[in-house]
Design a protein around this motif. Structure first.
Motif, PDB file in Angstrom:
ATOM      1  N   VAL A  14       0.867  -1.186   0.000  1.00 13.57           N
ATOM      2  CA  VAL A  14       0.000   0.000   0.000  1.00 13.57           C
ATOM      3  C   VAL A  14       0.900   1.232   0.000  1.00 13.57           C
ATOM      4  O   VAL A  14       1.648   1.456   0.951  1.00 13.57           O
ATOM      5  N   GLY A  15       0.846   2.011  -1.077  1.00 17.88           N
ATOM      6  CA  GLY A  15       1.624   3.242  -1.171  1.00 17.88           C
ATOM      7  C   GLY A  15       2.806   3.111  -2.112  1.00 17.88           C
ATOM      8  O   GLY A  15       3.578   2.152  -2.036  1.00 17.88           O
ATOM      9  N   ALA A  16       2.925   4.084  -3.022  1.00 17.52           N
ATOM     10  CA  ALA A  16       4.042   4.087  -3.981  1.00 17.52           C
ATOM     11  C   ALA A  16       4.951   5.283  -3.721  1.00 17.52           C
ATOM     12  O   ALA A  16       5.279   6.056  -4.615  1.00 17.52           O
ATOM     13  N   GLY A  17       5.330   5.442  -2.456  1.00 24.57           N
ATOM     14  CA  GLY A  17       6.319   6.447  -2.085  1.00 24.57           C
ATOM     15  C   GLY A  17       7.683   5.781  -1.982  1.00 24.57           C
ATOM     16  O   GLY A  17       7.902   4.679  -2.513  1.00 24.57           O
ATOM     17  N   LEU A  18       8.586   6.441  -1.260  1.00 27.67           N
ATOM     18  CA  LEU A  18       9.941   5.911  -1.072  1.00 27.67           C
ATOM     19  C   LEU A  18       9.919   4.480  -0.513  1.00 27.67           C
ATOM     20  O   LEU A  18      10.628   3.599  -0.990  1.00 27.67           O
ATOM     21  N   SER A  19       9.034   4.243   0.479  1.00 34.28           N
ATOM     22  CA  SER A  19       8.990   2.917   1.111  1.00 34.28           C
ATOM     23  C   SER A  19       8.397   1.869   0.183  1.00 34.28           C
ATOM     24  O   SER A  19       8.932   0.765   0.075  1.00 34.28           O
ATOM     25  N   GLY A  20       7.274   2.200  -0.462  1.00 33.70           N
ATOM     26  CA  GLY A  20       6.590   1.218  -1.304  1.00 33.70           C
ATOM     27  C   GLY A  20       7.442   0.806  -2.502  1.00 33.70           C
ATOM     28  O   GLY A  20       7.540  -0.389  -2.829  1.00 33.70           O
ATOM     29  N   ILE A  21       8.073   1.784  -3.139  1.00 31.21           N
ATOM     30  CA  ILE A  21       8.926   1.475  -4.298  1.00 31.21           C
ATOM     31  C   ILE A  21      10.124   0.643  -3.841  1.00 31.21           C
ATOM     32  O   ILE A  21      10.496  -0.357  -4.469  1.00 31.21           O
ATOM     33  N   GLY A  22      10.723   1.026  -2.709  1.00 33.63           N
ATOM     34  CA  GLY A  22      11.859   0.268  -2.176  1.00 33.63           C
ATOM     35  C   GLY A  22      11.454  -1.154  -1.811  1.00 33.63           C
ATOM     36  O   GLY A  22      12.154  -2.121  -2.133  1.00 33.63           O
ATOM     37  N   ALA A  23      10.286  -1.292  -1.161  1.00 31.45           N
ATOM     38  CA  ALA A  23       9.812  -2.624  -0.758  1.00 31.45           C
ATOM     39  C   ALA A  23       9.630  -3.506  -1.990  1.00 31.45           C
ATOM     40  O   ALA A  23      10.001  -4.685  -1.983  1.00 31.45           O
ATOM     41  N   ALA A  24       9.064  -2.935  -3.052  1.00 28.91           N
ATOM     42  CA  ALA A  24       8.821  -3.706  -4.291  1.00 28.91           C
ATOM     43  C   ALA A  24      10.147  -4.175  -4.896  1.00 28.91           C
ATOM     44  O   ALA A  24      10.270  -5.326  -5.339  1.00 28.91           O
ATOM     45  N   CYS A  25      11.153  -3.294  -4.907  1.00 35.91           N
ATOM     46  CA  CYS A  25      12.464  -3.670  -5.481  1.00 35.91           C
ATOM     47  C   CYS A  25      13.086  -4.809  -4.663  1.00 35.91           C
ATOM     48  O   CYS A  25      13.614  -5.766  -5.226  1.00 35.91           O
ATOM     49  N   HIS A  26      13.023  -4.696  -3.343  1.00 31.57           N
ATOM     50  CA  HIS A  26      13.594  -5.748  -2.483  1.00 31.57           C
ATOM     51  C   HIS A  26      12.835  -7.062  -2.666  1.00 31.57           C
ATOM     52  O   HIS A  26      13.436  -8.135  -2.707  1.00 31.57           O
ATOM     53  N   LEU A  27      11.511  -6.942  -2.794  1.00 31.35           N
ATOM     54  CA  LEU A  27      10.686  -8.142  -2.955  1.00 31.35           C
ATOM     55  C   LEU A  27      11.059  -8.869  -4.251  1.00 31.35           C
ATOM     56  O   LEU A  27      11.229 -10.098  -4.265  1.00 31.35           O
ATOM     57  N   GLN A  28      11.198  -8.100  -5.320  1.00 30.80           N
ATOM     58  CA  GLN A  28      11.556  -8.715  -6.614  1.00 30.80           C
ATOM     59  C   GLN A  28      12.907  -9.400  -6.546  1.00 30.80           C
ATOM     60  O   GLN A  28      13.109 -10.466  -7.117  1.00 30.80           O
ATOM     61  N   ALA A  29      13.859  -8.753  -5.817  1.00 29.97           N
ATOM     62  CA  ALA A  29      15.212  -9.314  -5.740  1.00 29.97           C
ATOM     63  C   ALA A  29      15.241 -10.557  -4.853  1.00 29.97           C
ATOM     64  O   ALA A  29      15.893 -11.551  -5.185  1.00 29.97           O
ATOM     65  N   SER A  30      14.507 -10.537  -3.739  1.00 26.40           N
ATOM     66  CA  SER A  30      14.587 -11.640  -2.775  1.00 26.40           C
ATOM     67  C   SER A  30      13.605 -12.766  -3.079  1.00 26.40           C
ATOM     68  O   SER A  30      13.850 -13.903  -2.724  1.00 26.40           O
ATOM     69  N   CYS A  31      12.469 -12.431  -3.684  1.00 24.29           N
ATOM     70  CA  CYS A  31      11.439 -13.451  -3.989  1.00 24.29           C
ATOM     71  C   CYS A  31      11.012 -13.286  -5.456  1.00 24.29           C
ATOM     72  O   CYS A  31       9.898 -12.808  -5.721  1.00 24.29           O
ATOM     73  N   PRO A  32      11.880 -13.655  -6.389  1.00 29.05           N
ATOM     74  CA  PRO A  32      11.576 -13.366  -7.794  1.00 29.05           C
ATOM     75  C   PRO A  32      10.272 -13.996  -8.308  1.00 29.05           C
ATOM     76  O   PRO A  32       9.651 -13.463  -9.204  1.00 29.05           O
ATOM     77  N   HIS A  96      13.425  -0.836 -12.349  1.00 28.36           N
ATOM     78  CA  HIS A  96      13.144  -2.157 -11.778  1.00 28.36           C
ATOM     79  C   HIS A  96      11.786  -2.704 -12.226  1.00 28.36           C
ATOM     80  O   HIS A  96      11.331  -3.736 -11.723  1.00 28.36           O
ATOM     81  N   GLY A  97      11.131  -1.990 -13.115  1.00 27.74           N
ATOM     82  CA  GLY A  97       9.834  -2.450 -13.627  1.00 27.74           C
ATOM     83  C   GLY A  97       8.726  -2.390 -12.585  1.00 27.74           C
ATOM     84  O   GLY A  97       7.650  -2.978 -12.754  1.00 27.74           O
ATOM     85  N   VAL A  98       8.976  -1.632 -11.517  1.00 27.75           N
ATOM     86  CA  VAL A  98       7.995  -1.556 -10.431  1.00 27.75           C
ATOM     87  C   VAL A  98       6.794  -0.712 -10.863  1.00 27.75           C
ATOM     88  O   VAL A  98       5.650  -0.954 -10.446  1.00 27.75           O
ATOM     89  N   ASP A  99       7.041   0.290 -11.723  1.00 27.57           N
ATOM     90  CA  ASP A  99       5.934   1.193 -12.090  1.00 27.57           C
ATOM     91  C   ASP A  99       4.778   0.450 -12.756  1.00 27.57           C
ATOM     92  O   ASP A  99       3.627   0.838 -12.632  1.00 27.57           O
ATOM     93  N   ALA A 100       5.100  -0.659 -13.440  1.00 31.30           N
ATOM     94  CA  ALA A 100       4.041  -1.440 -14.103  1.00 31.30           C
ATOM     95  C   ALA A 100       3.134  -2.133 -13.088  1.00 31.30           C
ATOM     96  O   ALA A 100       2.040  -2.587 -13.432  1.00 31.30           O
ATOM     97  N   LYS A 101       3.595  -2.217 -11.856  1.00 34.00           N
ATOM     98  CA  LYS A 101       2.818  -2.919 -10.823  1.00 34.00           C
ATOM     99  C   LYS A 101       1.953  -1.962 -10.000  1.00 34.00           C
ATOM    100  O   LYS A 101       1.233  -2.390  -9.101  1.00 34.00           O
ATOM    101  N   ILE A 102       2.097  -0.656 -10.279  1.00 39.68           N
ATOM    102  CA  ILE A 102       1.349   0.313  -9.464  1.00 39.68           C
ATOM    103  C   ILE A 102      -0.061   0.477 -10.020  1.00 39.68           C
ATOM    104  O   ILE A 102      -0.244   0.670 -11.227  1.00 39.68           O
ATOM    105  N   ARG A 103      -1.044   0.402  -9.150  1.00 36.40           N
ATOM    106  CA  ARG A 103      -2.429   0.690  -9.518  1.00 36.40           C
ATOM    107  C   ARG A 103      -2.764   2.041  -8.893  1.00 36.40           C
ATOM    108  O   ARG A 103      -2.978   2.116  -7.679  1.00 36.40           O
ATOM    109  N   PHE A 104      -2.745   3.078  -9.738  1.00 43.06           N
ATOM    110  CA  PHE A 104      -2.989   4.429  -9.223  1.00 43.06           C
ATOM    111  C   PHE A 104      -4.470   4.616  -8.885  1.00 43.06           C
ATOM    112  O   PHE A 104      -5.337   3.864  -9.353  1.00 43.06           O
ATOM    113  N   ASN A 105      -4.730   5.653  -8.104  1.00 38.41           N
ATOM    114  CA  ASN A 105      -6.117   5.982  -7.703  1.00 38.41           C
ATOM    115  C   ASN A 105      -6.816   4.799  -7.034  1.00 38.41           C
ATOM    116  O   ASN A 105      -8.032   4.640  -7.174  1.00 38.41           O
TER     117      ASN A 105
END
Ligand SMILES: Cc1cc2nc3c(=O)[nH]c(=O)nc-3n(C[C@H](O)[C@H](O)[C@H](O)COP(=O)(O)OP(=O)(O)OC[C@H]3O[C@@H](n4cnc5c(N)ncnc54)[C@H](O)[C@@H]3O)c2cc1C
Length: 317
Positions: A14-32, A96-105
């Motif tokens: 929940v949230g695409a700020g500094l934390s959400g984007i960072g969490a997504a990058c770590h998730l992709q790297a650790s749990c592909p 990191h291709g994270v933007d494709a995973k964001i559902r805005f609004n």
């Protein structure tokens, strides 16, 4: 409730700020193999760094520690402008291709956990017409920040109804607001106030900082010469890692010193303020808090820009 969408993912962020984007990058790297989505309530990513647009908006931390461990901060300024930080976040999301995973609004309203199913059911609303959306997930990462996005905290000030000037909240700074030749009062003495005063003083006729009680103010160089030199000599990741550790350890050292030798650190900070301001300022009244350093947050002033002496041309403030 008619559901526009109901699906299942391993992780919902929940949230695409500094934390959400960072969490997504770590998730992709650790749990592909993990499936995930990010629900972002606003129409844009970046959170804090997209919302706040007041003059001079910047970080207080150095970006070598606020930035992501996995993506070097390569800008010359260590205490960075808001729009540069926003660019860094959005570039990280794109790379990191994270933007494709964001559902805005998609604003999350509630989440309920089911033990038998071992999953969360998350209810959100989508778009202006608040279409209900339901999603199930095994893990829920709440990266939603700590303040209200629709309305910043505004205390009651007696007499504001009769005030004929303009009242502006830094969370909703009007685009293009021109303070040239105006007399401005900034209420508060925290990080936002010490950022705003030097920025407004560039054009305003007069700026007064009105404070109930002072805050500790520490000047630091906006650019870190060691970091910038390391970056020229070493590969970006190595240089970044070294600077990050240098800054983490230095911050820990000063924090621990402030806790174990508060009077000494207080003398050091106030000595710096006296030196920056020069004679004629009542440092005891205006810059000396009642509490010890780091009982509350210490305000960083890049290149000492709160002090009129730090500027080339003399300014009134
Ligand atoms: C001017 C300024 C300077 C700062 N400088 C520093 C600094 O130097 N160092 C530091 O450590 N901190 C600093 N901070 C604090 C800063 O907010 C955090 O460091 C960081 O940016 C927070 O990131 P975040 O992703 O956790 O939260 P946010 O940036 O607040 O992002 C949260 C996101 O979640 C979304 N969201 C919220 N609720 C929901 C919901 N119900 N459904 C869907 N989406 C939702 C929001 O729309 C937003 O996009 C600063 C803050 C400000 C305002």
């Amino acid at each position: 409730m008619s559901m526009q969408e109901e699906q299942h993912v391993d992780v919902l962020i929940v949230g695409a700020g500094l934390s959400g984007i960072g969490a997504a990058c770590h998730l992709q790297a650790s749990c592909p193999g993990c499936s995930y989505l990010i629900f972002e309530g606003r129409e844009r990513s970046g959170g804090t760094w997209d919302l706040f647009r007041y003059p001079g908006v910047r970080s207080d931390s150095d970006m070598y520690t606020l930035g992501y461990a996995f993506r070097p901060w390569t800008q010359p300024k260590s205490i960075a402008d808001g729009h540069t930080i926003l660019g860094y976040l959005r570039e990280t999301a794109a790379q990191h291709g994270v933007d494709a995973k964001i559902r805005f609004n998609h604003r999350v309203l509630r989440a309920s956990w089911s033990t038998p199913e071992a999953c969360w059911t998350v209810d959100a609303e989508h778009g202006r017409d608040r279409q209900p959306v339901r999603l199930r997930c095994n893990f829920l990462f709440l990266c939603s920040g700590y303040y209200r996005y629709d309305a910043g905290y505004t205390p009651e000030f007696a007499g504001t109804a009769a005030y004929t000037g303009r009242i502006v909240h830094p969370q909703h700074w009007p685009e293009g607001l021109d303070v040239s030749g105006q007399r401005v009062v900034v209420i508060g003495s925290g990080a936002t106030a010490v950022t705003l005063v030097p920025a407004l003083a560039k054009t305003a006729a007069h700026v007064t900082l009105l404070q109930r009680s002072p805050t500790y103010v520490v000047a630091r160089p906006a650019e870190d010469p060691i970091a910038n030199r390391l970056r020229r000599l070493l590969p970006a990741k190595l240089a970044y890692g070294l600077t990050r550790w240098k800054n983490v350890l230095l911050s820990m050292f000063f924090f621990k010193l402030a806790r174990s030798r508060p009077e000494r650190v207080k003398r050091l900070i106030l000595g710096g303020v006296r030196q920056a301001l020069g004679p004629g300022y009542d440092v005891a009244t205006h810059f000396t808090p009642r509490y010890k350093p780091w009982d509350q947050r210490v305000c960083v002033v890049p290149d000492g820009d709160l002090s009129p002496r730090s500027r080339q041309a003399p300014r009134r403030w």
